[in-house]
Design an enzyme around this catalytic site. Structure first.
Site, mmCIF file in Angstrom:
data_model
loop_
_atom_site.group_PDB
_atom_site.id
_atom_site.type_symbol
_atom_site.label_atom_id
_atom_site.label_comp_id
_atom_site.label_asym_id
_atom_site.label_seq_id
_atom_site.Cartn_x
_atom_site.Cartn_y
_atom_site.Cartn_z
ATOM 1 N N GLU A 49 0.856 -1.190 0.000
ATOM 2 C CA GLU A 49 0.000 0.000 0.000
ATOM 3 C C GLU A 49 0.883 1.227 0.000
ATOM 4 O OE1 GLU A 49 -3.967 -1.527 2.416
ATOM 5 O OE2 GLU A 49 -2.605 -0.127 3.373
ATOM 6 N N ASP A 60 -5.826 9.556 10.274
ATOM 7 C CA ASP A 60 -4.532 9.007 10.657
ATOM 8 C C ASP A 60 -4.064 9.491 12.017
ATOM 9 O OD1 ASP A 60 -3.615 7.317 8.410
ATOM 10 O OD2 ASP A 60 -3.942 9.151 7.263
ATOM 11 N N TYR A 174 -10.570 -4.558 3.647
ATOM 12 C CA TYR A 174 -9.569 -4.098 4.594
ATOM 13 C C TYR A 174 -10.278 -3.795 5.910
ATOM 14 C CZ TYR A 174 -5.653 -1.139 6.222
ATOM 15 O OH TYR A 174 -4.622 -0.579 6.924
#
Lengths: 261, 413
Positions: A49, A60, A174
């Site tokens: 990735e 994040d 994911y």
């Protein structure tokens, strides 16, 4: 067979737990990111990735935020990331997935982005802030180019949404194993197993679990319930610590081999 | 049933976006998967709450008995004499408890948080007004309050930081990115995702993913309802123009809401022109922005050629933000509202004018709207009526203004 599908088919055939690695492109520089991708590939990563740095990475945690700031300060852009991938594609075996926030892609234009990603040999695209409800146009364009649209799942994702993501998405699902933003944790959450159990009951699509993997035992735990583990912040931290040193590539390779041990 | 509660019943749900939260091509819900379930829970809870007469009654009671509504409508006769031309009426949101319109939304959402069984509220703040309003509402309702504020803004608005702390809130300094409002929003969202079980995210403007823009507009719509009735009574007719400052755009959408169907009333939003429309030196999204996605919504965004968000500048911390509320983007695209900008210098001049001619210190955010009204009044002529949303009071800004005037004074020596 598309590259991502082939990678997960091989994992299942070998009965092995896969390792998906995330790095922020451009930290410490795009040229070194190209070298890092090759090092990850040599160390046996199954999917690579590549994070596109964005000024406002709201999903994040601190480690990837800092990496993003360094990458932006160094001038990394979506343009540059695509050019870097085009350059390194032939030298790596593993499939490459672009991991981005929506705005840089929308600014380039969805069609222009997909054309360039396709030419660069990108295998999948995960757009963090395009959940299935907002991803229609992007998915259609990626589909037409033979690129997989990867969707995220979380412990709070309903069964109905898991089904929809499996149906609309390609490549793999994911799953993020913990609530909260990305970041390495001392322990991997139990909720991973619960999420994986629900996913398994609903779809055969390959499943990778992440957000919290930093040690080999985490990878093994994930492997008990999923096809692969994702390592992100912990790897980005290794890069942050060795970014300026000539031993960086060796350290990255060593860390990934250790995770897979 | 009070008048306000009765009117609220007719207004809530009257002008919803589509089921995906879109106003035309703008809005939506561009959030990571981890936020989808909490946002859906919030949407369900809000739709239930606004349909509940008990909830509306409690909100109306707090607006009236606690926030001090209705706020006055003031005819600024001396300012008009100075500018020449149209009559200027000021909707005095600066007179609410805590000194800005922000309290309307903070009370509404804090009530919703309590109704949802949440015990902890997180909020972001730029100028500090929304942080103070959130800390106030949480103190009133017995909720824990954590306010994220950019380190840069904490330095600019030290008084409001102190007020929040006195009110029992924790103020967390945000050191990431540009260390201003957008970074505080990123941090508040990260907190929310991490502790979603007990935490409510009290967003302060008509921004972010659906249902926030709708919910914030409906909680702020009391401004327009009051102002419309007051101006009909005082001026005997509808205004020719309604002028409001636009950062995220909550006070503006709150006052515009009541006039949207009055086709003859111009709706004018005033953005922060900063030092002029040069990248990084302003916050006028309609003048220098492009359509993009920021913090959950599709709207006009100040961004560079690669899709990264541009730094912004305004003398007013509350207007210093790179995106505009999606409903404003829709109103602009449809031609129903128009958006102009006023510079830092225009705002400072308006701040001084309002102080000297009316004895009112406006917030620097509100001073942008006053600046435009002062330009518009002579242009529209003496028969016209202008309604200005004076969204907040300027006590928090006196030190900034003093510093700027001091520097200007030295420069001209």
């Amino acid at each position: 067979m598309r590259r991502i599908e082939a990678a997960f088919t091989a994992l299942r055939a070998e009965g092995r737990t896969g390792l998906v690695t995330y790095v922020t492109a451009g930290d410490p520089s795009l040229a070194i990111t190209a070298d890092i991708l090759q090092a990850l590939d040599r160390a046996g990563a199954d999917v690579l990735e590549v994070g596109v740095p964005f000024s406002d990475p709201l999903a994040d945690g601190p480690v990837i935020q800092r990496a993003t700031e360094r990458a932006l300060a160094g001038g990394a852009t979506l343009d540059g990331v695509l050019a870097m991938i085009a350059g390194v594609r032939a030298a790596v075996r593993a499939p490459i997935v672009i991991f981005s926030y929506a705005n840089p892609i929308l600014r380039m234009g969805t069609d222009a982005f997909v054309a360039r990603a396709s030419a660069a040999g990108v295998d999948g695209v995960l757009t963090l802030d395009l959940p299935p409800e907002e991803a229609g146009e992007m998915r259609a364009a990626l589909d037409a180019a033979g690129i997989d649209t990867i969707f995220l799942l979380s412990p709070t994702t309903s069964d109905e949404r898991i089904r929809r993501a499996a149906e609309l998405g390609g490549g793999f699902l994911y799953g993020i194993s913990r609530l909260g933003v990305t970041g390495a944790r001392a322990e991997v959450a139990d909720s991973a197993a619960a999420l994986a159990g629900r996913v398994r009951a609903l779809t055969d699509r390959p499943l990778a679990l992440g957000f919290g993997v930093s040690r080999p035992e985490h990878v093994r735990t994930m492997g008990q319930v999923a096809d692969a583990a994702v390592v992100g912040s912990a790897l980005v931290q290794v890069i942050a610590e060795h970014g300026a040193s000539p031993g960086l590539l060796h350290e990255v390779e060593r860390y990934v081999r250790w995770l897979r041990s | 049933m009070t008048v306000e509660e009765q009117e609220m019943a007719g207004v809530f749900g009257r002008r919803d976006p589509d089921a995906r939260g879109y106003y035309g091509a703008f809005g939506g819900r561009f959030v990571p998967e981890t936020l989808v379930a909490p946002i859906e829970e919030l949407e369900r809870a809000y739709f239930e709450a606004r349909a509940d007469a008990g909830f509306r009654r409690e909100f109306a009671r707090l607006l009236h008995d606690y926030a001090g509504r209705p706020t006055a409508l003031w005819e600024a006769a001396r300012l008009r004499a100075e500018c020449g031309g149209a009559a200027i009426y000021l909707k005095r949101e600066d007179l609410t408890h805590t000194g800005a319109h922000k309290i309307n939304n903070a009370l509404g959402q804090a009530l919703l948080a309590r109704r949802m069984g949440k015990t902890r509220v997180v909020a972001e703040t730029g100028a500090g007004q929304h942080g103070v309003a959130s800390a106030t509402a949480c103190a009133l309702l017995g909720l824990e309050c954590v306010v994220y504020m950019g380190a840069e803004d904490m330095a600019r608005q030290a008084l409001n930081v102190f007020r929040m702390r006195v009110l029992g809130a924790s103020v967390v300094s945000v050191e990431s990115g540009s260390r201003t409002l957008k970074d505080a929003i990123n941090e508040a969202m990260r907190d929310w995702v991490g502790r979603v079980g007990e935490t409510y995210y009290l967003l302060g403007s008509a921004l972010g993913p659906h249902p926030y823009p709708l919910m914030v507009r409906e909680f702020q719509s009391v401004i327009g309802r009051e102002a419309r009735a007051q101006i009909l009574e005082k001026a005997g007719r509808l205004p020719d123009a309604v002028v409001a400052p636009v950062g995220g755009g909550s006070n503006a959408i709150g006052i515009f809401d009541a006039f949207i169907e009055d086709a003859g009333v111009r709706l004018i939003g005033v953005e922060a022109g900063g030092e002029g429309i040069v990248a990084g030196r302003h916050a006028a999204r309609f003048a220098g922005g492009e359509v993009g996605v920021l913090q959950g919504t599709r709207t006009f965004v100040l961004q560079d050629a690669h899709g990264n968000i541009e730094p912004t500048h305004s003398v007013s911390a509350g207007l210093d933000y790179a995106a505009v509320g999606p409903e404003h983007a829709f109103l602009q695209a449809s031609g129903r509202a128009e958006y102009v900008w006023a510079s830092d210098a225009d705002a400072i001049a308006a701040f001084q004018a309002l102080a000297r001619f009316e004895g009112i210190l406006p917030a620097l955010e509100s001073a942008h709207a006053v600046a435009h009204a002062m330009r518009l009044a002579p242009a529209l002529g003496p028969d016209a009526v202008i309604l200005v949303n004076l969204s907040g009071r300027g006590d928090k800004d006196v030190q900034s203004v003093e510093r700027i005037l001091g520097e200007a004074g030295r420069a001209s020596d």
